[in-house]
Design a protein around this motif. Structure first.
Motif, PDB file in Angstrom:
ATOM      1  N   GLY A  66       0.694  -1.173   0.069  1.00 36.43           N
ATOM      2  CA  GLY A  66      -0.150   0.099   0.002  1.00 36.43           C
ATOM      3  C   GLY A  66       0.898   1.302  -0.082  1.00 36.43           C
ATOM      4  N   ARG A  67       2.016   1.130   0.236  1.00 45.88           N
ATOM      5  CA  ARG A  67       2.917   2.305   0.183  1.00 45.88           C
ATOM      6  C   ARG A  67       4.094   2.268  -1.071  1.00 45.88           C
ATOM      7  N   PHE A  68       4.735   1.176  -1.227  1.00 51.04           N
ATOM      8  CA  PHE A  68       5.523   0.805  -2.051  1.00 51.04           C
ATOM      9  C   PHE A  68       4.806   0.273  -3.541  1.00 51.04           C
ATOM     10  N   THR A  69       5.635   0.557  -4.561  1.00 47.27           N
ATOM     11  CA  THR A  69       5.124  -0.104  -6.074  1.00 47.27           C
ATOM     12  C   THR A  69       6.274  -0.114  -6.735  1.00 47.27           C
ATOM     13  N   ILE A  70       6.245  -1.644  -7.050  1.00 42.58           N
ATOM     14  CA  ILE A  70       7.548  -2.198  -8.075  1.00 42.58           C
ATOM     15  C   ILE A  70       6.825  -2.168  -9.356  1.00 42.58           C
ATOM     16  N   SER A  71       7.754  -1.759 -10.270  1.00 46.54           N
ATOM     17  CA  SER A  71       7.420  -1.658 -11.611  1.00 46.54           C
ATOM     18  C   SER A  71       8.724  -2.027 -12.636  1.00 46.54           C
ATOM     19  N   ARG A  72       8.297  -2.386 -13.716  1.00 45.36           N
ATOM     20  CA  ARG A  72       9.786  -2.541 -14.724  1.00 45.36           C
ATOM     21  C   ARG A  72       9.455  -1.869 -15.960  1.00 45.36           C
ATOM     22  N   ASP A  73      10.485  -1.724 -16.805  1.00 53.66           N
ATOM     23  CA  ASP A  73      10.539  -1.197 -18.099  1.00 53.66           C
ATOM     24  C   ASP A  73      11.653  -2.128 -19.059  1.00 53.66           C
ATOM     25  N   ASN A  74      11.072  -3.214 -19.289  1.00 53.45           N
ATOM     26  CA  ASN A  74      12.151  -4.184 -20.105  1.00 53.45           C
ATOM     27  C   ASN A  74      12.675  -3.632 -21.316  1.00 53.45           C
ATOM     28  N   ALA A  75      11.984  -2.422 -21.983  1.00 52.22           N
ATOM     29  CA  ALA A  75      12.805  -1.834 -22.890  1.00 52.22           C
ATOM     30  C   ALA A  75      13.950  -1.247 -22.474  1.00 52.22           C
ATOM     31  N   LYS A  76      13.797  -0.660 -21.142  1.00 47.85           N
ATOM     32  CA  LYS A  76      15.131   0.056 -20.811  1.00 47.85           C
ATOM     33  C   LYS A  76      15.992  -0.762 -19.684  1.00 47.85           C
ATOM     34  N   ASN A  77      15.666  -2.123 -19.767  1.00 45.64           N
ATOM     35  CA  ASN A  77      16.430  -2.687 -18.639  1.00 45.64           C
ATOM     36  C   ASN A  77      16.390  -2.349 -17.189  1.00 45.64           C
ATOM     37  N   THR A  78      15.142  -1.829 -16.899  1.00 43.41           N
ATOM     38  CA  THR A  78      15.255  -1.116 -15.542  1.00 43.41           C
ATOM     39  C   THR A  78      14.115  -1.567 -15.022  1.00 43.41           C
ATOM     40  N   VAL A  79      14.020  -1.744 -13.398  1.00 46.44           N
ATOM     41  CA  VAL A  79      13.204  -1.934 -12.659  1.00 46.44           C
ATOM     42  C   VAL A  79      13.067  -0.968 -11.423  1.00 46.44           C
ATOM     43  N   TYR A  80      11.852  -0.373 -11.103  1.00 45.80           N
ATOM     44  CA  TYR A  80      11.829   0.673 -10.045  1.00 45.80           C
ATOM     45  C   TYR A  80      10.925   0.305  -8.920  1.00 45.80           C
ATOM     46  N   LEU A  81      11.264   1.034  -7.955  1.00 43.97           N
ATOM     47  CA  LEU A  81      10.551   0.923  -6.498  1.00 43.97           C
ATOM     48  C   LEU A  81      10.302   2.325  -6.218  1.00 43.97           C
ATOM     49  N   GLN A  82       8.834   2.528  -6.379  1.00 42.72           N
ATOM     50  CA  GLN A  82       8.499   3.977  -5.924  1.00 42.72           C
ATOM     51  C   GLN A  82       8.163   3.597  -4.409  1.00 42.72           C
ATOM     52  N   THR A  83       8.666   4.400  -3.459  1.00 41.44           N
ATOM     53  CA  THR A  83       8.459   4.296  -2.081  1.00 41.44           C
ATOM     54  C   THR A  83       7.849   5.556  -1.577  1.00 41.44           C
ATOM     55  N   ASN A  84       6.551   5.404  -1.139  1.00 40.02           N
ATOM     56  CA  ASN A  84       5.631   6.727  -0.605  1.00 40.02           C
ATOM     57  C   ASN A  84       5.498   6.436   1.041  1.00 40.02           C
ATOM     58  N   SER A  85       4.935   7.567   1.550  1.00 42.19           N
ATOM     59  CA  SER A  85       4.695   7.592   3.009  1.00 42.19           C
ATOM     60  C   SER A  85       5.854   7.012   3.621  1.00 42.19           C
ATOM     61  N   LEU A  86       7.074   7.156   3.548  1.00 40.78           N
ATOM     62  CA  LEU A  86       8.372   6.604   4.040  1.00 40.78           C
ATOM     63  C   LEU A  86       8.269   6.868   5.740  1.00 40.78           C
ATOM     64  N   LYS A  87       8.827   5.790   6.324  1.00 42.09           N
ATOM     65  CA  LYS A  87       8.647   5.743   7.728  1.00 42.09           C
ATOM     66  C   LYS A  87      10.218   5.618   8.242  1.00 42.09           C
ATOM     67  N   PRO A  88      10.634   5.993   9.593  1.00 40.72           N
ATOM     68  CA  PRO A  88      12.058   5.736   9.857  1.00 40.72           C
ATOM     69  C   PRO A  88      12.250   4.414   9.913  1.00 40.72           C
ATOM     70  N   GLU A  89      11.396   3.512  10.100  1.00 33.19           N
ATOM     71  CA  GLU A  89      11.590   1.981   9.982  1.00 33.19           C
ATOM     72  C   GLU A  89      11.892   1.622   8.833  1.00 33.19           C
ATOM     73  N   ASP A  90      11.938   2.395   7.508  1.00 35.03           N
ATOM     74  CA  ASP A  90      12.200   1.926   6.294  1.00 35.03           C
ATOM     75  C   ASP A  90      13.433   2.185   5.836  1.00 35.03           C
ATOM     76  N   THR A  91      14.318   2.826   6.924  1.00 36.78           N
ATOM     77  CA  THR A  91      15.871   3.052   6.743  1.00 36.78           C
ATOM     78  C   THR A  91      16.526   1.917   6.498  1.00 36.78           C
ATOM     79  N   ALA A  92      17.363   1.897   5.412  1.00 37.72           N
ATOM     80  CA  ALA A  92      18.030   0.485   5.280  1.00 37.72           C
ATOM     81  C   ALA A  92      18.993   0.681   3.911  1.00 37.72           C
ATOM     82  N   ILE A  93      19.637  -0.280   3.622  1.00 34.78           N
ATOM     83  CA  ILE A  93      20.324  -0.387   2.137  1.00 34.78           C
ATOM     84  C   ILE A  93      19.468  -1.256   1.264  1.00 34.78           C
ATOM     85  N   TYR A  94      19.008  -0.591   0.448  1.00 29.38           N
ATOM     86  CA  TYR A  94      17.992  -1.371  -0.516  1.00 29.38           C
ATOM     87  C   TYR A  94      18.694  -1.897  -1.825  1.00 29.38           C
ATOM     88  N   TYR A  95      18.556  -3.059  -1.837  1.00 32.58           N
ATOM     89  CA  TYR A  95      19.104  -3.949  -3.046  1.00 32.58           C
ATOM     90  C   TYR A  95      18.362  -4.601  -4.068  1.00 32.58           C
TER      91      TYR A  95
END
Length: 124
Positions: A66-95
């Motif tokens: 409900g806060r994050f959305t994953i998507s991809r664009d295969n033509a651009k060889n790219t995947v995205y992670l839209q992160t909304n309503s971020l919280k302090p507990e979301d603090t991390a290294i994202y891989y």
């Protein structure tokens, strides 16, 4: 062989948004399921979100649903992670990671290729 490079991390205040990107090399990107994981200091690397090879199927950890959305664009060889309503507990290294299985996976052992990560820090 697939190489993954994440970008888009940073320092934000709670409630704000970030869009993470993961650029992949290699001609077989469109056949891989892709995932995002995160690791906070002193904690295990945990599943965040995954998307199937076509983008037609997605999966999310309960903590980000409900806060994050994953998507991809295969033509651009790219995947995205839209992160909304971020919280302090979301603090991390994202891989981002690539799985030769085409369907979504939650287990990190199912992913063969990994990026170096991008730091997300959310201040309260």
């Amino acid at each position: 062989q697939v190489q993954l490079v994440e970008s888009g991390g940073g320092l934000v205040q709670a409630g704000r948004s970030l869009r993470l990107s993961c650029a992949a090399s290699g001609r077989t990107f469109s056949s891989y399921a892709m995932g995002w994981f995160r690791q906070a200091p002193g904690k295990e690397r945990e599943f965040v979100a995954a998307i199937s090879w076509s983008g037609g199927s997605t999966d999310y950890a309960d903590s980000v649903k409900g806060r994050f959305t994953i998507s991809r664009d295969n033509a651009k060889n790219t995947v995205y992670l839209q992160t909304n309503s971020l919280k302090p507990e979301d603090t991390a290294i994202y891989y981002c990671a690539a799985s030769v299985a085409g369907s979504t996976r939650r287990y990190k052992g199912d992913y063969r290729y990994w990026g170096q990560g991008t730091q997300v820090t959310v201040s309260s």
